[in-house]
Design an enzyme around this catalytic site. Structure first.
Site, PDB file in Angstrom:
ATOM      1  NE  ARG A   1       1.087 -40.168  18.758  1.00 14.79           N
ATOM      2  CZ  ARG A   1       1.328 -39.274  19.703  1.00 14.79           C
ATOM      3  NH1 ARG A   1       0.334 -38.757  20.420  1.00 14.79           N
ATOM      4  NH2 ARG A   1       2.546 -38.894  19.978  1.00 14.79           N
TER       5      ARG A   1
ATOM      6  CE1 TYR B   1       3.092 -40.670  11.785  1.00 15.17           C
ATOM      7  CE2 TYR B   1       3.312 -38.694  13.117  1.00 15.17           C
ATOM      8  CZ  TYR B   1       3.746 -39.486  12.077  1.00 15.17           C
ATOM      9  OH  TYR B   1       4.823 -39.093  11.331  1.00 15.17           O
TER      10      TYR B   1
ATOM     11  CE1 TYR C   1       4.818 -44.261  19.435  1.00 20.68           C
ATOM     12  CE2 TYR C   1       3.332 -42.536  20.165  1.00 20.68           C
ATOM     13  CZ  TYR C   1       3.941 -43.253  19.146  1.00 20.68           C
ATOM     14  OH  TYR C   1       3.666 -42.956  17.840  1.00 20.68           O
TER      15      TYR C   1
ATOM     16  CB  CYS D   1     -12.709 -56.070  25.251  1.00 21.47           C
ATOM     17  SG  CYS D   1     -14.430 -55.884  24.846  1.00 21.47           S
ATOM     18  CD  GLU D   2      -5.699 -54.547  25.711  1.00 17.21           C
ATOM     19  OE1 GLU D   2      -4.933 -54.616  26.688  1.00 17.21           O
ATOM     20  OE2 GLU D   2      -5.859 -55.471  24.883  1.00 17.21           O
TER      21      GLU D   2
ATOM     22  N   GLY E   1      10.189 -34.490  11.850  1.00 16.93           N
ATOM     23  CA  GLY E   1      10.346 -34.637  13.289  1.00 16.93           C
ATOM     24  C   GLY E   1      10.058 -33.421  14.134  1.00 16.93           C
TER      25      GLY E   1
ATOM     26  CD  GLU F   1      11.284 -37.414   4.274  1.00 17.39           C
ATOM     27  OE1 GLU F   1      11.591 -37.791   3.153  1.00 17.39           O
ATOM     28  OE2 GLU F   1      11.765 -37.894   5.321  1.00 17.39           O
ATOM     29  N   PRO F   2       8.367 -32.993   6.965  1.00 18.97           N
ATOM     30  CG  PRO F   2       7.321 -30.909   6.957  1.00 18.97           C
ATOM     31  CD  PRO F   2       8.350 -31.716   6.225  1.00 18.97           C
TER      32      PRO F   2
ATOM     33  NE  ARG G   1       4.964 -36.026  16.038  1.00 20.16           N
ATOM     34  CZ  ARG G   1       4.548 -37.216  16.466  1.00 20.16           C
ATOM     35  NH1 ARG G   1       3.419 -37.321  17.122  1.00 20.16           N
ATOM     36  NH2 ARG G   1       5.277 -38.306  16.246  1.00 20.16           N
TER      37      ARG G   1
HETATM   38  C1  PLP Z   1       7.836 -40.467  10.184  1.00 16.71           C
HETATM   39  C2  PLP Z   1       8.814 -39.884   9.281  1.00 16.71           C
HETATM   40  C3  PLP Z   1       8.766 -38.534   8.959  1.00 16.71           C
HETATM   41  C4  PLP Z   1       7.800 -37.574   9.616  1.00 16.71           C
HETATM   42  O1  PLP Z   1       8.023 -37.454  10.966  1.00 16.71           O
HETATM   43  P1  PLP Z   1       7.157 -36.392  11.794  1.00 16.71           P
HETATM   44  O2  PLP Z   1       7.590 -36.578  13.185  1.00 16.71           O
HETATM   45  O3  PLP Z   1       5.720 -36.760  11.591  1.00 16.71           O
HETATM   46  O4  PLP Z   1       7.458 -35.057  11.240  1.00 16.71           O
HETATM   47  C5  PLP Z   1       9.646 -38.057   8.020  1.00 16.71           C
HETATM   48  N1  PLP Z   1      10.541 -38.874   7.418  1.00 16.71           N
HETATM   49  C6  PLP Z   1      10.631 -40.175   7.713  1.00 16.71           C
HETATM   50  C7  PLP Z   1      11.610 -41.013   7.020  1.00 16.71           C
HETATM   51  C8  PLP Z   1       9.780 -40.730   8.654  1.00 16.71           C
HETATM   52  O5  PLP Z   1       9.888 -42.020   8.952  1.00 16.71           O
END
Ligand code: PLP
Length: 436
Positions: free
Chosen positions: A334, A395, A338, A365-366, A252, A294-295, A297
């Site tokens: 994206r 993404y 959002y 076409c949108e 995240g 768990e990165p 992005r």
């Molecule tokens: C999407 C997700 C991530 C990665 O999130 P980022 O914003 O890309 O870092 C990590 N763990 C889980 C469970 C996710 O769903």
């Protein structure tokens, strides 16, 4: 210095062309065609090393970094992650297949998803997945049953929702109690899942997992999450005598899409989170579990860029100007999804004043097929100009679609001054390959 050069790997050449990882984007567009995804492999590797060095320094050598491969998943990405000693998180049999096809050792993968079918579970198990991140009780029982049938024990983590709203886009906030993901602590379901997991004969409870959202800049979000999760770990320890071996705080961390987004120092943030956690475990009287992140992005986003060729230009007097590009929502969903922000630049004309506002729109076409609105570009922008959309490494390729029967762009990797194709450009014939 142009404030729109929002990442360290961007610069402008003598000829006024935008350079990415030191390479001329206009030449790359000419060589590989547009639309085109570029990815800076050196930066991706650097980000992996930054994360690994930070977690090892703060939490010791048992801590792990999982690359959330849904951000960008194709064979070369898994090879790079393997090379860099990363773990990966996978969310589908397709990602598992791709990882295996890249020679990634699945023992270093954890398997997410709020709905794993029995086939998914069997496939992952038969390929020796390291760990399941179990989302619900049905899955927990299914994993136990399939492990029993195979005469083995299966490590799992339980996905826990700590009840934290990271104050981000609703659609990417997942750690609140009302979520399709995981077991909530607040409702007692987290504890119940732990109790059941500990009682099942073929389940090895490895620890707990949480992921509260995406595009997070504030260390405080991770600190609050760690606070809730460590308190939960201590509660389970006191109640059941089980001490979690691993605590995964999810991904995240945010990246810069536009100049006003903050610049995040990942190592400093992990160190702040670590400082809090080292104090907290002392207060709680528990040992520190192995801590993982768990990165997705923040590993790949600004290592990516999309190049387009401008097509028709339209001025609607009293309203606005449009520049249409040769891609759109099929390679970048994206904004439609959002309202995401982007920096869009005139890659072949970086020295000209950006004195007119344009909506940069796609070819689909949108009406919602928009890359970005109200972008300053040179007034003389015309058909054939190369337009760059920054920060598209995460993404984008992984969310690409075939709407309007538009083939997906190639992915070209930039490495140490050279370039190579990591994913071939789709052809029209590719689009028909499954049609009978
Ligand atoms: C999407 C997700 C991530 C990665 O999130 P980022 O914003 O890309 O870092 C990590 N763990 C889980 C469970 C996710 O769903």
């Amino acid at each position: 210095m142009d404030r729109d050069l929002i990442c360290e790997n961007l610069s402008v050449g003598e000829n006024g062309h935008l350079l990415f990882a030191g390479q001329d984007t206009v030449e790359l567009a000419a060589r590989y065609g547009t639309p085109l995804y570029l990815m800076d492999e050196d930066l991706i590797r650097k980000r992996c090393r930054t994360y690994l060095a930070a977690v090892h320094q703060v939490f010791g050598s048992t801590s792990k970094v999982y690359y959330a491969s849904k951000a960008a998943a194709f064979r070369q990405m898994y090879r790079i992650m393997n090379d860099e000693n990363m773990y990966v998180d996978v969310v589908s049999p397709g990602e598992i297949y791709t990882a295996l096809a890249a020679g990634f050792p699945l023992e270093r993968a954890c398997f997410h998803s709020n709905n794993k079918t029995d086939e998914d579970i069997i496939y992952a198990m038969d390929n020796n997945i390291g760990c399941f991140v179990v989302d619900n009780l049905e899955e927990l029982y299914a994993v136990d049953r399939h492990a029993a049938e195979r005469g083995r024990k299966q490590p799992v983590m339980l996905r826990i929702t700590p009840g934290i709203d990271p104050h981000t886009y609703e659609a990417i906030a997942t750690g609140k109690v009302d979520s399709k993901f995981g077991f909530a602590i607040e409702t007692g379901q987290g504890e119940e899942a732990a109790r059941i997991a500990l009682s099942l004969p073929k389940i090895i409870l490895q620890g707990f997992h949480s992921h509260v959202g995406s595009q997070v800049f504030d260390s405080d979000v991770f600190i609050r999450t760690a606070d809730v999760m460590l308190t939960f770990v201590a509660h389970i320890y006191r109640t059941y005598g089980y001490m979690a071996r691993e605590l995964d705080l999810g991904g995240g961390y945010g990246v810069r899409y536009i100049a006003s987004d903050p610049e995040l120092d990942i190592a400093a943030s992990i160190s702040e989170v670590g400082e809090f956690m080292h104090g907290k475990v002392v207060t709680l009287g528990i040992p520190m579990p192995a801590v993982s992140f768990e990165p997705g992005r923040s590993i790949v986003a600004d290592a990516g860029m999309t190049l387009y060729t401008a097509g028709s230009i339209k001025s609607i007097p009293g309203y606005r100007n449009y520049v249409s590009v040769d891609g759109g929502m099929t390679d970048n969903i994206r904004f439609a999804l959002y309202g995401a922000d982007y920096t869009v630049l005139p890659a072949d004309n970086m020295r000209a004043p950006r004195d007119m506002r344009f909506s940069v729109v796609g070819r689909c076409c949108e009406s919602g097929d928009i890359i970005q609105e109200n972008i300053p570009l040179p007034a003389a922008t015309h058909r054939g100009n190369i337009i760059a959309c920054l920060t598209t490494g995460a993404y984008h390729y992984s969310m690409a679609s075939h709407y309007n029967r538009i083939p997906n762009p190639a992915v070209v990797m930039l490495r140490e001054g050279t370039s190579y194709v990591a994913v071939r450009r789709e052809t029209n014939a590719d689009l028909c390959r499954l049609d009978v």
